[in-house]
Design a protein around this motif. Structure first.
Motif, short mmCIF file in Angstrom:
data_model
loop_
_atom_site.label_atom_id
_atom_site.label_comp_id
_atom_site.label_asym_id
_atom_site.label_seq_id
_atom_site.Cartn_x
_atom_site.Cartn_y
_atom_site.Cartn_z
N GLN A 1 -2.02 1.48 -8.86
CA GLN A 1 -1.82 2.89 -8.54
C GLN A 1 -2.53 3.23 -7.25
O GLN A 1 -3.43 2.51 -6.80
N LEU A 2 -2.10 4.32 -6.64
CA LEU A 2 -2.72 4.77 -5.40
C LEU A 2 -4.07 5.41 -5.69
O LEU A 2 -4.23 6.13 -6.67
N TRP A 3 -5.01 5.13 -4.82
CA TRP A 3 -6.38 5.67 -4.93
C TRP A 3 -6.88 5.95 -3.53
O TRP A 3 -6.77 5.11 -2.64
N TYR A 4 -7.41 7.14 -3.32
CA TYR A 4 -7.99 7.47 -2.03
C TYR A 4 -9.50 7.35 -2.14
O TYR A 4 -10.12 7.93 -3.04
N ASN B 1 -13.31 5.16 -0.30
CA ASN B 1 -13.96 4.27 0.65
C ASN B 1 -14.14 2.91 0.02
O ASN B 1 -14.74 2.78 -1.04
N GLU C 1 -12.23 4.32 4.73
CA GLU C 1 -11.74 5.39 3.87
C GLU C 1 -10.26 5.62 4.14
O GLU C 1 -9.85 5.97 5.24
N THR C 2 -9.47 5.39 3.10
CA THR C 2 -8.01 5.53 3.21
C THR C 2 -7.42 5.50 1.80
O THR C 2 -8.15 5.51 0.82
N THR C 3 -6.12 5.43 1.70
CA THR C 3 -5.45 5.28 0.42
C THR C 3 -5.24 3.80 0.16
O THR C 3 -4.72 3.08 1.02
N TRP C 4 -5.67 3.37 -1.01
CA TRP C 4 -5.60 1.97 -1.39
C TRP C 4 -4.78 1.82 -2.67
O TRP C 4 -4.65 2.76 -3.44
N LEU C 5 -4.31 0.61 -2.90
CA LEU C 5 -3.76 0.25 -4.20
C LEU C 5 -4.91 -0.29 -5.03
O LEU C 5 -5.68 -1.13 -4.57
N ARG C 6 -5.04 0.23 -6.25
CA ARG C 6 -6.11 -0.23 -7.15
C ARG C 6 -5.50 -0.62 -8.48
O ARG C 6 -4.57 0.01 -8.98
#
Length: 97
Positions: A18-21, A23, A28-33
């Motif tokens: 899922q997307l996660w914003y 650091n 600091e950005t939107t990551w897949l977690r």
């Protein structure tokens, strides 16, 4: 397959992406977690290390408080050291505060 919590689900892993914003490693950005199917994020290695540091600090704090309590009820520094595993010098430092 996309689930109701907006995840890309892997049935074979029993996990979702899922997307996660936030650091991560200074960026600091939107990551897949990775997350559970209920949407709970799996901790990163840095988050796990931080949790372990906090647990260790809390355990040390409780041990020192226990040692103080034992001294207050009249135990000798040697007895407290034997019970807690602290050194005599650590016990003596507690009595100097």
């Amino acid at each position: 397959m996309i689930s109701h919590v907006r995840q890309l689900v892997s049935k074979s892993l029993g996990l979702g992406l899922q997307l996660w914003y936030g650091n991560y490693k200074g960026v600091e950005t939107t990551w897949l977690r990775w997350a559970t199917l209920e949407g709970e994020l799996l901790p990163t290695s840095e988050e796990i290390a931080q949790q372990e540091r906090q647990r260790a600090e809390q355990a040390e704090s409780r041990l020192l408080q226990t040692a103080r309590n034992l001294l207050q009820i009249g135990m000798t520094a040697e007895q407290v050291a034997n019970l807690t595993g602290l050194s005599i010098s650590q016990i003596e430092q507690l009595t100097n505060f």
